[in-house]
Scaffold this motif. Sequence first.
Motif, PDB file in Angstrom:
ATOM      1  N   MET A 164       0.857  -1.170   0.000  1.00 18.16           N
ATOM      2  CA  MET A 164       0.000   0.000   0.000  1.00 18.16           C
ATOM      3  C   MET A 164       0.897   1.224   0.000  1.00 18.16           C
ATOM      4  N   SER A 165       0.454   2.265  -0.694  1.00 15.86           N
ATOM      5  CA  SER A 165       1.266   3.478  -0.705  1.00 15.86           C
ATOM      6  C   SER A 165       0.422   4.693  -1.028  1.00 15.86           C
ATOM      7  N   VAL A 166       0.985   5.841  -0.654  1.00 20.05           N
ATOM      8  CA  VAL A 166       0.345   7.123  -0.925  1.00 20.05           C
ATOM      9  C   VAL A 166       1.421   8.020  -1.519  1.00 20.05           C
ATOM     10  N   GLU A 167       1.162   8.573  -2.691  1.00 13.62           N
ATOM     11  CA  GLU A 167       2.112   9.482  -3.342  1.00 13.62           C
ATOM     12  C   GLU A 167       1.484  10.864  -3.407  1.00 13.62           C
ATOM     13  N   ILE A 168       2.207  11.863  -2.873  1.00 17.84           N
ATOM     14  CA  ILE A 168       1.675  13.224  -2.770  1.00 17.84           C
ATOM     15  C   ILE A 168       2.429  14.149  -3.726  1.00 17.84           C
ATOM     16  N   THR A 169       1.681  14.882  -4.540  1.00 14.43           N
ATOM     17  CA  THR A 169       2.257  15.884  -5.434  1.00 14.43           C
ATOM     18  C   THR A 169       1.592  17.213  -5.122  1.00 14.43           C
ATOM     19  N   PRO A 170       2.312  18.141  -4.432  1.00 20.34           N
ATOM     20  CA  PRO A 170       1.694  19.428  -4.076  1.00 20.34           C
ATOM     21  C   PRO A 170       1.365  20.267  -5.301  1.00 20.34           C
ATOM     22  N   LYS A 171       0.227  20.949  -5.231  1.00 25.00           N
ATOM     23  CA  LYS A 171      -0.209  21.912  -6.240  1.00 25.00           C
ATOM     24  C   LYS A 171      -0.756  23.090  -5.459  1.00 25.00           C
ATOM     25  N   ALA A 172      -1.018  24.187  -6.079  1.00 18.39           N
ATOM     26  CA  ALA A 172      -1.531  25.409  -5.439  1.00 18.39           C
ATOM     27  C   ALA A 172      -1.980  25.200  -3.996  1.00 18.39           C
ATOM     28  N   LYS A 173      -3.276  25.043  -3.731  1.00 16.61           N
ATOM     29  CA  LYS A 173      -3.790  24.866  -2.373  1.00 16.61           C
ATOM     30  C   LYS A 173      -4.246  23.434  -2.127  1.00 16.61           C
ATOM     31  N   LYS A 174      -3.928  22.563  -3.062  1.00 16.44           N
ATOM     32  CA  LYS A 174      -4.327  21.162  -2.959  1.00 16.44           C
ATOM     33  C   LYS A 174      -3.120  20.282  -3.245  1.00 16.44           C
ATOM     34  N   ALA A 175      -3.289  19.004  -2.951  1.00 16.22           N
ATOM     35  CA  ALA A 175      -2.276  18.021  -3.308  1.00 16.22           C
ATOM     36  C   ALA A 175      -2.940  16.983  -4.174  1.00 16.22           C
ATOM     37  N   SER A 176      -2.237  16.551  -5.184  1.00 16.62           N
ATOM     38  CA  SER A 176      -2.700  15.428  -5.986  1.00 16.62           C
ATOM     39  C   SER A 176      -2.151  14.198  -5.283  1.00 16.62           C
ATOM     40  N   VAL A 177      -3.055  13.361  -4.779  1.00 16.93           N
ATOM     41  CA  VAL A 177      -2.636  12.199  -3.987  1.00 16.93           C
ATOM     42  C   VAL A 177      -3.024  10.923  -4.720  1.00 16.93           C
ATOM     43  N   ALA A 178      -2.032  10.094  -4.990  1.00 16.23           N
ATOM     44  CA  ALA A 178      -2.256   8.805  -5.643  1.00 16.23           C
ATOM     45  C   ALA A 178      -2.246   7.723  -4.565  1.00 16.23           C
ATOM     46  N   PHE A 179      -3.360   7.046  -4.414  1.00 19.92           N
ATOM     47  CA  PHE A 179      -3.495   5.971  -3.432  1.00 19.92           C
ATOM     48  C   PHE A 179      -3.383   4.634  -4.156  1.00 19.92           C
ATOM     49  N   THR A 180      -2.624   3.701  -3.587  1.00 23.13           N
ATOM     50  CA  THR A 180      -2.502   2.359  -4.152  1.00 23.13           C
ATOM     51  C   THR A 180      -2.721   1.344  -3.035  1.00 23.13           C
ATOM     52  N   ALA A 181      -3.745   0.516  -3.197  1.00 23.58           N
ATOM     53  CA  ALA A 181      -4.038  -0.556  -2.245  1.00 23.58           C
ATOM     54  C   ALA A 181      -3.394  -1.833  -2.778  1.00 23.58           C
ATOM     55  N   PRO A 182      -3.018  -2.736  -1.894  1.00 23.85           N
ATOM     56  CA  PRO A 182      -2.284  -3.934  -2.327  1.00 23.85           C
ATOM     57  C   PRO A 182      -3.143  -4.924  -3.098  1.00 23.85           C
ATOM     58  N   SER A 183      -2.446  -5.791  -3.744  1.00 30.95           N
ATOM     59  CA  SER A 183      -3.099  -6.900  -4.429  1.00 30.95           C
ATOM     60  C   SER A 183      -3.427  -7.947  -3.370  1.00 30.95           C
ATOM     61  N   ILE A 184      -4.659  -8.372  -3.343  1.00 36.03           N
ATOM     62  CA  ILE A 184      -5.071  -9.429  -2.419  1.00 36.03           C
ATOM     63  C   ILE A 184      -5.660 -10.536  -3.275  1.00 36.03           C
ATOM     64  N   ASP A 185      -5.165 -11.761  -3.074  1.00 37.66           N
ATOM     65  CA  ASP A 185      -5.619 -12.894  -3.901  1.00 37.66           C
ATOM     66  C   ASP A 185      -7.134 -12.930  -4.030  1.00 37.66           C
ATOM     67  N   GLY A 186      -7.594 -12.929  -5.250  1.00 40.72           N
ATOM     68  CA  GLY A 186      -9.007 -13.073  -5.541  1.00 40.72           C
ATOM     69  C   GLY A 186      -9.842 -11.812  -5.349  1.00 40.72           C
TER      70      GLY A 186
END
Length: 151
Positions: free
Chosen positions: A1-23
């Motif tokens: 799992m991870s969170v990637e933050i890219t700051p912009k003006a008054k907001k952040a572009s946040v990319a969330f990734t949840a893990p692979s779980i079998d099935g």
Amino acid sequence: MSVEITPKAKKASVAFTAPSIDGASQAILTGEWDNWEVWAMKKGNDGTFSVKLEIDLGRAYQFGYSIDGRWHTDADSQSVSSPFGTSNSVLDLTNVSAPKAAAAPKAAAAPKKEAAAPKKAAAPKAAAPKAKATETAAKKTTAAKKTTAKK
């Protein structure tokens, strides 16, 4: 799992990734930034789920993933206890600052104007002929005398 933050003006572009779980066939993201609205996550070829959101800077938010109906926290993020007996992950945007605006390029100097051509001297005004001026004054004097004499 991870969170990637890219700051912009008054907001952040946040990319969330949840893990692979079998099935696992579906995952959702939910968090405090929008009063726990539900965001569907897209499943990638590697089995992970991801979504990207714009979130306001300046505070910390609790969030979590629901993968096939089971609650999960982000393993790479701090977690806190929730009032429901589970844990929530924490997305801290309090110390994330927006990128500084790039300095605007300086405008090119305006081309210098060529020196103005010297102004032409005004032509001298023609003097009224003295004879005419004298003649007009004489007529006025004569008219005045006649008016006075009649009275």
